[in-house]
Design a protein around this motif. Structure first.
Motif, PDB file in Angstrom:
ATOM      1  N   GLU A   3       0.810  -1.221   0.000  1.00  0.00           N
ATOM      2  CA  GLU A   3       0.000   0.000   0.000  1.00  0.00           C
ATOM      3  C   GLU A   3       0.843   1.271   0.000  1.00  0.00           C
ATOM      4  O   GLU A   3       0.343   2.352  -0.282  1.00  0.00           O
ATOM      5  N   PHE A   4       2.122   1.158   0.282  1.00  0.00           N
ATOM      6  CA  PHE A   4       3.014   2.314   0.315  1.00  0.00           C
ATOM      7  C   PHE A   4       3.891   2.423  -0.926  1.00  0.00           C
ATOM      8  O   PHE A   4       4.778   3.270  -0.981  1.00  0.00           O
ATOM      9  N   GLU A   5       3.634   1.594  -1.926  1.00  0.00           N
ATOM     10  CA  GLU A   5       4.543   1.556  -3.071  1.00  0.00           C
ATOM     11  C   GLU A   5       4.587   2.880  -3.834  1.00  0.00           C
ATOM     12  O   GLU A   5       5.645   3.288  -4.307  1.00  0.00           O
ATOM     13  N   THR A   6       3.463   3.559  -3.945  1.00  0.00           N
ATOM     14  CA  THR A   6       3.474   4.866  -4.611  1.00  0.00           C
ATOM     15  C   THR A   6       4.378   5.829  -3.844  1.00  0.00           C
ATOM     16  O   THR A   6       5.190   6.545  -4.445  1.00  0.00           O
ATOM     17  N   ASN A   7       4.256   5.840  -2.513  1.00  0.00           N
ATOM     18  CA  ASN A   7       5.141   6.675  -1.688  1.00  0.00           C
ATOM     19  C   ASN A   7       6.598   6.258  -1.848  1.00  0.00           C
ATOM     20  O   ASN A   7       7.487   7.103  -1.950  1.00  0.00           O
ATOM     21  N   ASN A   8       6.840   4.943  -1.859  1.00  0.00           N
ATOM     22  CA  ASN A   8       8.209   4.446  -2.016  1.00  0.00           C
ATOM     23  C   ASN A   8       8.823   4.926  -3.324  1.00  0.00           C
ATOM     24  O   ASN A   8       9.962   5.401  -3.351  1.00  0.00           O
ATOM     25  N   ARG A   9       8.074   4.812  -4.399  1.00  0.00           N
ATOM     26  CA  ARG A   9       8.586   5.239  -5.707  1.00  0.00           C
ATOM     27  C   ARG A   9       8.831   6.741  -5.736  1.00  0.00           C
ATOM     28  O   ARG A   9       9.832   7.201  -6.293  1.00  0.00           O
ATOM     29  N   THR A  10       7.927   7.493  -5.120  1.00  0.00           N
ATOM     30  CA  THR A  10       8.105   8.948  -5.061  1.00  0.00           C
ATOM     31  C   THR A  10       9.354   9.292  -4.265  1.00  0.00           C
ATOM     32  O   THR A  10      10.148  10.154  -4.672  1.00  0.00           O
ATOM     33  N   LEU A  11       9.557   8.617  -3.141  1.00  0.00           N
ATOM     34  CA  LEU A  11      10.747   8.869  -2.334  1.00  0.00           C
ATOM     35  C   LEU A  11      12.016   8.546  -3.115  1.00  0.00           C
ATOM     36  O   LEU A  11      12.965   9.343  -3.123  1.00  0.00           O
ATOM     37  N   LEU A  12      12.035   7.424  -3.800  1.00  0.00           N
ATOM     38  CA  LEU A  12      13.214   7.065  -4.592  1.00  0.00           C
ATOM     39  C   LEU A  12      13.450   8.055  -5.723  1.00  0.00           C
ATOM     40  O   LEU A  12      14.604   8.395  -6.026  1.00  0.00           O
ATOM     41  N   GLN A  13      12.377   8.555  -6.343  1.00  0.00           N
ATOM     42  CA  GLN A  13      12.524   9.590  -7.380  1.00  0.00           C
ATOM     43  C   GLN A  13      13.110  10.868  -6.797  1.00  0.00           C
ATOM     44  O   GLN A  13      13.979  11.500  -7.417  1.00  0.00           O
ATOM     45  N   GLY A 118       0.132  -7.009   8.899  1.00  0.00           N
ATOM     46  CA  GLY A 118      -0.640  -7.259  10.102  1.00  0.00           C
ATOM     47  C   GLY A 118      -0.221  -6.408  11.293  1.00  0.00           C
ATOM     48  O   GLY A 118      -0.893  -6.412  12.329  1.00  0.00           O
ATOM     49  N   LYS A 119       0.860  -5.685  11.154  1.00  0.00           N
ATOM     50  CA  LYS A 119       1.378  -4.845  12.244  1.00  0.00           C
ATOM     51  C   LYS A 119       1.124  -3.352  12.013  1.00  0.00           C
ATOM     52  O   LYS A 119       1.507  -2.519  12.833  1.00  0.00           O
ATOM     53  N   LEU A 120       0.468  -2.995  10.903  1.00  0.00           N
ATOM     54  CA  LEU A 120       0.308  -1.584  10.533  1.00  0.00           C
ATOM     55  C   LEU A 120      -0.541  -0.768  11.504  1.00  0.00           C
ATOM     56  O   LEU A 120      -0.437   0.462  11.539  1.00  0.00           O
ATOM     57  N   ASP A 121      -1.359  -1.432  12.298  1.00  0.00           N
ATOM     58  CA  ASP A 121      -2.170  -0.700  13.278  1.00  0.00           C
ATOM     59  C   ASP A 121      -1.494  -0.620  14.651  1.00  0.00           C
ATOM     60  O   ASP A 121      -2.041  -0.010  15.572  1.00  0.00           O
ATOM     61  N   ASN A 122      -0.320  -1.233  14.797  1.00  0.00           N
ATOM     62  CA  ASN A 122       0.428  -1.091  16.046  1.00  0.00           C
ATOM     63  C   ASN A 122       0.761   0.380  16.244  1.00  0.00           C
ATOM     64  O   ASN A 122       1.010   1.112  15.285  1.00  0.00           O
ATOM     65  N   GLU A 123       0.768   0.794  17.519  1.00  0.00           N
ATOM     66  CA  GLU A 123       0.927   2.216  17.797  1.00  0.00           C
ATOM     67  C   GLU A 123       2.155   2.519  18.648  1.00  0.00           C
ATOM     68  O   GLU A 123       2.582   1.715  19.470  1.00  0.00           O
ATOM     69  N   GLY A 129       2.250  12.242  24.178  1.00  0.00           N
ATOM     70  CA  GLY A 129       1.174  11.331  24.543  1.00  0.00           C
ATOM     71  C   GLY A 129       0.265  10.920  23.397  1.00  0.00           C
ATOM     72  O   GLY A 129      -0.679  10.157  23.597  1.00  0.00           O
ATOM     73  N   GLU A 130       0.549  11.386  22.176  1.00  0.00           N
ATOM     74  CA  GLU A 130      -0.258  11.020  21.008  1.00  0.00           C
ATOM     75  C   GLU A 130       0.091   9.598  20.572  1.00  0.00           C
ATOM     76  O   GLU A 130       1.255   9.195  20.590  1.00  0.00           O
ATOM     77  N   LYS A 131      -0.944   8.849  20.172  1.00  0.00           N
ATOM     78  CA  LYS A 131      -0.717   7.518  19.623  1.00  0.00           C
ATOM     79  C   LYS A 131      -0.681   7.620  18.098  1.00  0.00           C
ATOM     80  O   LYS A 131      -1.575   8.193  17.482  1.00  0.00           O
ATOM     81  N   VAL A 132       0.380   7.072  17.519  1.00  0.00           N
ATOM     82  CA  VAL A 132       0.569   7.116  16.065  1.00  0.00           C
ATOM     83  C   VAL A 132       0.762   5.687  15.572  1.00  0.00           C
ATOM     84  O   VAL A 132       1.647   4.978  16.052  1.00  0.00           O
ATOM     85  N   SER A 133      -0.059   5.278  14.607  1.00  0.00           N
ATOM     86  CA  SER A 133       0.055   3.918  14.070  1.00  0.00           C
ATOM     87  C   SER A 133       1.260   3.817  13.143  1.00  0.00           C
ATOM     88  O   SER A 133       1.723   4.812  12.568  1.00  0.00           O
ATOM     89  N   LEU A 134       1.734   2.606  12.987  1.00  0.00           N
ATOM     90  CA  LEU A 134       2.817   2.342  12.047  1.00  0.00           C
ATOM     91  C   LEU A 134       2.398   2.787  10.650  1.00  0.00           C
ATOM     92  O   LEU A 134       3.183   3.398   9.923  1.00  0.00           O
ATOM     93  N   ARG A 135       1.152   2.535  10.285  1.00  0.00           N
ATOM     94  CA  ARG A 135       0.634   2.945   8.972  1.00  0.00           C
ATOM     95  C   ARG A 135       0.779   4.463   8.783  1.00  0.00           C
ATOM     96  O   ARG A 135       1.287   4.941   7.782  1.00  0.00           O
ATOM     97  N   LYS A 136       0.317   5.214   9.783  1.00  0.00           N
ATOM     98  CA  LYS A 136       0.381   6.681   9.700  1.00  0.00           C
ATOM     99  C   LYS A 136       1.834   7.165   9.676  1.00  0.00           C
ATOM    100  O   LYS A 136       2.173   8.107   8.964  1.00  0.00           O
ATOM    101  N   MET A 137       2.686   6.511  10.450  1.00  0.00           N
ATOM    102  CA  MET A 137       4.090   6.883  10.506  1.00  0.00           C
ATOM    103  C   MET A 137       4.767   6.686   9.141  1.00  0.00           C
ATOM    104  O   MET A 137       5.496   7.556   8.665  1.00  0.00           O
ATOM    105  N   ILE A 138       4.504   5.544   8.526  1.00  0.00           N
ATOM    106  CA  ILE A 138       5.095   5.276   7.206  1.00  0.00           C
ATOM    107  C   ILE A 138       4.579   6.277   6.187  1.00  0.00           C
ATOM    108  O   ILE A 138       5.352   6.851   5.415  1.00  0.00           O
ATOM    109  N   ALA A 139       3.273   6.515   6.181  1.00  0.00           N
ATOM    110  CA  ALA A 139       2.693   7.466   5.225  1.00  0.00           C
ATOM    111  C   ALA A 139       3.237   8.872   5.439  1.00  0.00           C
ATOM    112  O   ALA A 139       3.464   9.615   4.479  1.00  0.00           O
ATOM    113  N   GLY A 140       3.474   9.249   6.688  1.00  0.00           N
ATOM    114  CA  GLY A 140       3.949  10.595   6.986  1.00  0.00           C
ATOM    115  C   GLY A 140       5.415  10.828   6.694  1.00  0.00           C
ATOM    116  O   GLY A 140       5.858  11.974   6.574  1.00  0.00           O
TER     117      GLY A 140
END
Length: 161
Positions: A3-13, A118-123, A129-140
């Motif tokens: 699900e992050f491949e578009t971000n990955n490609r953009t980062l590599l570009q 399966g770990k993307l919702d881990n926080e 004190g803010e909870k940030v999911s792995l998914r949100k962290m990767i996207a950000g």
């Protein structure tokens, strides 16, 4: 597809586009401090290296430790300024910094491509004190890189011709 491949490609570009731009900048440009509160371009790249390093650790820890995870927060409470100052990026060899930034980001893409879905919702619990999911962290992560490259781009655009 990851699900992050578009971000990955953009980062590599971005890495491929910015590595030669950064390498070509003269020392007086990368060491110029616009005001007492701002980082130099060298320090911004150093901060992005710190971000890649810290985020790599978070991405890994969030896949095997209990959630929510309490892990040191380098970006809040002024710690990112401490990291930049203690590592003294201002005196680091510029080409070494550029290459380290390049390869840290290539590595973080490698790590992201192998994250257990399966770990993307881990926080993670931030210093505030803010909870940030792995998914949100990767996207950000990409947004963070883009923000700072944008700052560098603005500085370059203001240079006299």
């Amino acid at each position: 597809m990851n699900e992050f491949e578009t971000n990955n490609r953009t980062l590599l570009q971005l890495v491929d586009e910015w590595t030669p731009k950064l390498s070509a900048l003269p020392d007086e440009t990368v060491t110029f401090r616009p005001d007492n509160e701002s980082w130099t371009i060298k320090e911004i790249i150093g901060h992005l290296i710190d971000s890649a390093s810290n985020n790599t650790h978070r991405f890994i820890h969030l896949q095997y430790q209990a959630s929510p995870l309490i892990f040191p927060d380098y970006a809040n409470l002024g710690n990112n300024d401490r990291w930049v100052a203690l590592q003294d990026y201002q005196t680091e060899n510029w080409e070494d910094l550029v290459q380290l930034w390049k390869y840290m980001n290539r590595h973080i893409v490698h790590v992201i491509r192998r994250v257990n879905p399966g770990k993307l919702d881990n926080e993670w619990i931030t210093a505030s004190g803010e909870k940030v999911s792995l998914r949100k962290m990767i996207a950000g992560y990409l947004q963070h890189v883009q923000l700072h490259l944008g700052e560098i781009g603005e500085r370059i655009a203001r240079l006299p011709n």
